[in-house]
Design a protein around this motif. Sequence first.
Motif, PDB file in Angstrom:
ATOM      1  N   PRO A 148       0.680  18.415   7.427  1.00  0.00           N
ATOM      2  CA  PRO A 148       0.885  18.425   5.976  1.00  0.00           C
ATOM      3  C   PRO A 148      -0.207  17.616   5.263  1.00  0.00           C
ATOM      4  O   PRO A 148      -0.627  16.567   5.734  1.00  0.00           O
ATOM      5  N   LYS A 149      -0.661  18.132   4.144  1.00  0.00           N
ATOM      6  CA  LYS A 149      -1.752  17.493   3.399  1.00  0.00           C
ATOM      7  C   LYS A 149      -1.407  16.077   2.953  1.00  0.00           C
ATOM      8  O   LYS A 149      -2.287  15.211   2.885  1.00  0.00           O
ATOM      9  N   GLU A 150      -0.141  15.841   2.631  1.00  0.00           N
ATOM     10  CA  GLU A 150       0.243  14.530   2.109  1.00  0.00           C
ATOM     11  C   GLU A 150       0.377  13.458   3.187  1.00  0.00           C
ATOM     12  O   GLU A 150       0.610  12.292   2.883  1.00  0.00           O
ATOM     13  N   MET A 151       0.219  13.824   4.444  1.00  0.00           N
ATOM     14  CA  MET A 151       0.314  12.850   5.543  1.00  0.00           C
ATOM     15  C   MET A 151      -0.848  11.868   5.490  1.00  0.00           C
ATOM     16  O   MET A 151      -1.969  12.233   5.135  1.00  0.00           O
ATOM     17  N   SER A 152      -0.567  10.639   5.897  1.00  0.00           N
ATOM     18  CA  SER A 152      -1.637   9.649   6.001  1.00  0.00           C
ATOM     19  C   SER A 152      -2.587  10.049   7.132  1.00  0.00           C
ATOM     20  O   SER A 152      -2.235  10.835   8.018  1.00  0.00           O
ATOM     21  N   ALA A 153      -3.780   9.507   7.107  1.00  0.00           N
ATOM     22  CA  ALA A 153      -4.765   9.805   8.150  1.00  0.00           C
ATOM     23  C   ALA A 153      -4.234   9.391   9.523  1.00  0.00           C
ATOM     24  O   ALA A 153      -4.439  10.088  10.518  1.00  0.00           O
TER      25      ALA A 153
END
Length: 137
Positions: A26-31
Amino acid sequence: MAHHTRGAKAAPQPVSDPVRKVPAAPKEMSAEAKKEWKRVMPVLVERRVLSGADIAACERYCEATGDIAIARTAIATDGAYVANRLGELKRHPAFATLRESTAEARRWAAELGLTPASRSRVSGEADDDDTAAAMDL
């Protein structure tokens, strides 16, 4: 003698409609969470234990693991003790995040079959190559 199962985790089983390709994180996940996603998702997909409904559980596991890394970085950067508004040294607040995230990651890892104990309960159609890949975790 009665057999009690309260608190016992269900063993992950191969599913009839498994996810066959590793989905993008998911794009909103942290690195940090994305790093864990890239590490564990190929193993779970290869084992054929994930259905589309299980993706949210994987997200929660990866987010908790990412939070652990973030908390450890904050503690390493700021030190184990920080001054509060009165100038008194207190344990870094990130220790609470570290403790909570570690417990959450451990629970999700067990649910997903990512611990040695939960892997030993996995049965089904996995062949020797799948088992070897899982042990590389």
